[in-house]
Design a protein around this motif. Structure first.
Motif, PDB file in Angstrom:
ATOM      1  N   UNK A 130      21.409  13.856  34.181  1.00 13.09           N
ATOM      2  CA  UNK A 130      20.803  13.960  32.876  1.00 13.09           C
ATOM      3  C   UNK A 130      19.563  14.727  32.878  1.00 13.09           C
ATOM      4  N   UNK A 131      19.021  14.876  32.104  1.00 14.87           N
ATOM      5  CA  UNK A 131      17.649  15.567  31.783  1.00 14.87           C
ATOM      6  C   UNK A 131      16.683  14.296  31.313  1.00 14.87           C
ATOM      7  N   UNK A 132      15.551  14.090  32.347  1.00 16.94           N
ATOM      8  CA  UNK A 132      14.917  13.039  32.213  1.00 16.94           C
ATOM      9  C   UNK A 132      13.399  13.463  31.266  1.00 16.94           C
ATOM     10  N   UNK A 133      13.106  12.584  30.414  1.00 19.82           N
ATOM     11  CA  UNK A 133      11.894  12.897  29.831  1.00 19.82           C
ATOM     12  C   UNK A 133      10.714  12.050  29.946  1.00 19.82           C
ATOM     13  N   UNK A 134       9.782  12.289  30.103  1.00 20.19           N
ATOM     14  CA  UNK A 134       8.377  11.390  30.028  1.00 20.19           C
ATOM     15  C   UNK A 134       8.112  10.933  28.693  1.00 20.19           C
ATOM     16  N   UNK A 135       8.044   9.505  28.584  1.00 18.67           N
ATOM     17  CA  UNK A 135       7.916   8.740  27.359  1.00 18.67           C
ATOM     18  C   UNK A 135       6.461   9.440  26.416  1.00 18.67           C
ATOM     19  N   UNK A 157      23.350  14.725  29.219  1.00 20.04           N
ATOM     20  CA  UNK A 157      22.429  13.692  28.564  1.00 20.04           C
ATOM     21  C   UNK A 157      21.072  14.033  28.568  1.00 20.04           C
ATOM     22  N   UNK A 158      20.317  13.346  27.825  1.00 23.06           N
ATOM     23  CA  UNK A 158      19.027  13.347  27.690  1.00 23.06           C
ATOM     24  C   UNK A 158      18.260  12.022  27.758  1.00 23.06           C
TER      25      UNK A 158
END
Length: 832
Positions: free
Chosen positions: A91-96, A485-486
């Motif tokens: 998945x692509x992981x995004x910083x909150x 997935x993100x």
């Protein structure tokens, strides 16, 4: 297993061989080569699994994609319309913290575009005040003049909005494109989440990934709120162009997930400026239409007259306020790239705010200054038509020769208002799984926002898409790209949400079954017929294969001749000089041959696919397995008779599984009834063909023929239990024609058909029996009163069977005229 520390420079280099490309921002690695902090949980999990462990996890993910039937359609593909969804397991992981900025920017942009639409279909002050060039409004094919002045509920044109965003080398996010017509992909984003959370359950849970259910809950609440008069239990339908649309799977998936009815244009009608759903029990009012087709195709009366997908009179029904549409008709107006050049000033004008996330630098060539700049910098820009037509592709200036650039500039100067140019963004990269290694690919994220509670709620995630190769900057699943997935990380675990209504929201008990759309009833009817037709073909062929090696036995030879007559009279094999064995193997394995098993199974798929939202997961798996059993090219080993016989045995088991599932799991509503009507009618016709051609037309019916007929009719065991080894024509006819205890007999099928017909709406609403009921009563009496001793005479039997076949075909035509005649597509074929 090799372990690496995420604190060391590029721990993904070994054993995963991941090397980012210079000149691009990499989402997982910092310039120093260390893992970015918000990626550490996922990378540690991947490193601990190792290549072998991760491969096994991904096999589970691929199985889920197959079992869920997650597909997309490829336009113009001669091989297949639907293909497995290309999901990447990483998945692509995004910083909150970064995601909060994206959320605010996307919500603001949705408000801005909604305000532009409200002005365009209202006072048009932006054009009058020259804030927006008239050349970008009136010639725009997305501007629907019949919708001018139509009031929309709550002033909301965009109920669902999406933006394609990408990161530039400096780390900033830019908007590449706006999706306002009928944004697609949210359903695929949810399916991606369902698969990835199963593939990586531990790290998914410990990372506190924000969940998507709240977004879909808000979407459903918004749609429910659009119903003017039925807010407690409105009838909401999802309008799809049909099963050949690129994202039809998503339409069916969202309809089921949200609890809406999936419809095509032919399922709806307008009466007295109200929209109704055509069902077996009559017309049912529709309150809200979730539109998943371009607005121009929605009404052939006021929009595109050539449209075969629309509902005549729909625009007038919307104008009268009797139905709401999401997104509103005409919302595709702001999908063009050209107006985005004016968004910074429009944002200040309409919202009193600075634009939080800029569009990639855009120049509309309808003004002299931007045109001159584009002409001089063409080698750094991407050029597009302002209003692209289907098939138009972006033109990358860097890929043109000097002569081609001069030619393009000449075309642009001839019609400057028709061209727009944008900066070519060096898209960031992200790792994708590639057969045991991780390789960098360019990435674009589609982020979704739904109108809710007076503002826009942004999905905590989205549909991440990647390019097919590193030297390709076009992100498109249609052109070989993939998806991810993100994951937006949270600070704590989120509460579980449900789309079920609260306990205080109670509805009265209902067992109504007449709300089945006629098109669905038509498909179920033909699903039953095709399944039964395939089973009959399989049973005949299976009876013949062992007899091919026993032709020296007169009894077996006559049985083989009986099977050959049946298949040849039905057009499945030809009477040619080709060996019979070759003909039978071609019948099994030649999918391109009309009438082959593969072709017949494809017919099953053709009627199941449009009902994707109404077929249970287990039934879908069974029918998919049936399709796959005949999809592969035959190997030399498969061409052996023993392998072919094993394939047929497995097919009978698969068909029996489907029959058992429909018998034990389907609610006894109109859907089940029409499925069973189709099966009973086809089984009757197949039994008639079996007896007409399986038994010789002369008085000397052989033992081999009788044995073959009993075997094909799956009645050998019953016959032997009653009559031991004696073989008599009249006894066989008694068992297969008029024995009401035999579920394969003709009379059994007629009796079940009569029971079903008595429960259909026409029978229950009339004082006098309808034509189909009267026909079945006459047919039932004819079969029950038949004398098998007389039928044993070939001429009498042939006349009886010929008349019965004509009655069954007439029954099919009557049912079609009565219940299916307004279905968009009829699957009627000439029955054998």
């Amino acid at each position: 297993m090799i372990r690496s520390s995420p604190d060391k420079p590029n721990p993904l280099a070994s054993p995963w061989r991941y090397q980012p490309e210079e000149g691009f921002y990499d989402e997982v690695l910092q310039p120093s080569g260390q893992i970015r902090p918000h990626w550490r949980g996922l990378t540690e999990s991947i490193l601990s699994l190792g290549e072998g462990g991760f491969r096994e996890r991904w096999k589970e993910g691929q199985r889920l994609i197959h079992d869920h039937g997650i597909t997309y359609n490829v336009y113009g593909d001669p091989q297949s319309t639907d293909r497995p969804w290309p999901l990447d397991p990483v998945p692509l992981v995004m910083d909150p913290g970064e995601w909060r900025s994206i959320e605010a920017a996307v919500a603001q942009r949705a408000r801005l575009l909604n305000s532009i639409l409200a002005d365009a279909y209202g006072p048009q002050r932006l054009v009058k005040d020259r804030q927006l060039p008239a050349e970008l409004l009136y010639p725009n094919p997305g501007f629907l003049r019949p919708c001018q002045g139509i009031a929309v509920p709550g002033g909301t044109f965009l109920h669902l909005y999406s933006a394609d965003i990408a990161r530039a080398p400096n780390g900033n996010w830019w908007v590449l494109a706006d999706r306002t017509q009928a944004p697609s992909g949210a359903g695929y984003a949810l399916e991606n989440r369902l698969v990835c959370s199963r593939v990586l359950p531990d790290v998914f849970k410990t990372s506190n990934v924000q969940r998507l259910a709240g977004f879909f809950q808000a979407y459903r609440e918004t749609l429910t709120g659009l119903a003017a008069n039925q807010r407690d239990n409105p009838r909401i339908v999802l309008l799809t162009p049909g099963p050949y649309n690129e994202t039809y799977f998503e339409h069916a998936f969202l309809a089921r997930y949200l609890g809406f009815t999936l419809v095509e244009g032919g399922d709806l009608t307008v009466r007295d400026n109200h929209v109704y759903l055509k069902t077996l029990g009559g017309l049912l009012p529709v309150d809200v239409i979730v539109r998943r087709q371009d607005a121009g195709f929605c009404d052939p009366l006021e929009l595109r007259p050539e449209s075969m997908l629309g509902i005549p009179g729909l625009v007038q029904a919307v104008r009268c306020g009797n139905v709401a549409i999401a997104n509103a008709l005409g919302s595709g107006l702001v999908e063009s790239a050209a107006p985005s050049a004016f968004y910074p000033s429009l944002c200040r004008q309409l919202l009193g705010e600075e634009l939080k996330m800029p569009t990639v630098a855009t120049w509309w060539c309808g003004q002299e200054g931007p045109l001159s700049y584009v002409a001089s910098q063409l080698h750094n820009l991407v050029v597009k038509p302002v209003f692209p037509r289907p098939g138009d592709q972006p033109i990358f200036g860097a890929r043109l020769t000097e002569a081609e650039r001069r030619q393009l500039v000449s075309k642009m100067r001839a019609e400057p208002g028709k061209w727009v140019a944008q900066e070519q963004v060096a898209l960031s990269t992200v790792p994708v799984w590639e057969d045991g290694t991780l390789a960098p690919r360019h990435v674009v994220v589609r982020v979704y926002a739904v109108a809710h509670a007076g503002d826009y709620k942004v999905m905590p995630g989205g549909l991440t898409r990647v390019t097919p190769s590193l030297d390709n900057l076009v992100v498109s699943v249609q052109r070989g790209g993939g998806s991810k997935d993100t994951w937006v990380l949270g600070s704590k675990a989120e509460e579980q949400l449900t789309l079920l209504p609260p306990a205080s929201h109670r509805l009265p008990v209902s067992r109504a079954t007449f709300d089945l759309p006629s098109r669905v009833a038509d498909n179920l009817f033909w699903l039953g017929r095709y399944v039964e037709r395939v089973e009959a073909m399989v049973r005949v062929t299976r009876s013949m294969l062992p007899r091919l090696t026993q032709e020296s036995d007169p009894t077996q030879a006559s049985g083989l001749q009986a099977g050959s007559r049946i298949l040849s009279h039905q057009g499945y094999i030809k009477r040619s000089r080709e060996p019979l064995e070759s003909e039978l193997l071609a019948l099994l394995y030649d999918g391109a041959r009309r009438g082959s098993l593969g072709h017949s199974i494809h017919l099953i798929h053709s009627v199941v696919w449009p009902m994707r939202d109404r077929i249970s997961t287990d039934a879908w798996r069974i029918l998919t397995r049936l399709d796959q059993q005949f999809a592969a090219e035959p190997t030399p080993e498969a061409l052996r008779l023993s392998a072919a016989l094993d394939l047929l045995n497995q097919t009978v088991i698969t068909l029996a599984a489907f029959s058992g599932l429909t018998l034990e799991s389907m609610t006894r509503g109109e859907g089940w009834r029409f499925l069973d009507i189709g099966r009973r009618l086809e089984r009757s016709l197949q039994m008639i063909e079996l007896l007409r051609h399986g038994l010789a037309s002369d008085p000397t019916v052989t033992r081999g023929e009788l044995e073959a007929v009993l075997e094909i009719a799956d009645s050998t065991l019953t016959y032997r239990a009653r009559y031991q080894t004696s073989m008599q024509t009249d006894l066989v006819l008694d068992l297969l024609l008029i024995d009401e205890a035999n579920p394969r007999s003709l009379v059994f099928q007629v009796a079940r058909l009569a029971e079903h017909i008595e429960q259909l709406p026409e029978s229950r609403s009339r004082i006098r029996r309808p034509a189909e009921a009267r026909l079945l009563l006459r047919l039932l009496a004819n079969v029950q009163l038949a004398e098998v001793n007389e039928l044993a005479a070939p001429e009498t039997l042939q006349a009886f069977l010929h008349k019965a076949a004509a009655d069954f075909r007439q029954l099919s035509e009557i049912l079609t005229r009565t219940y299916f005649n307004h279905a968009v597509t009829s699957h009627r074929l000439t029955a054998p």
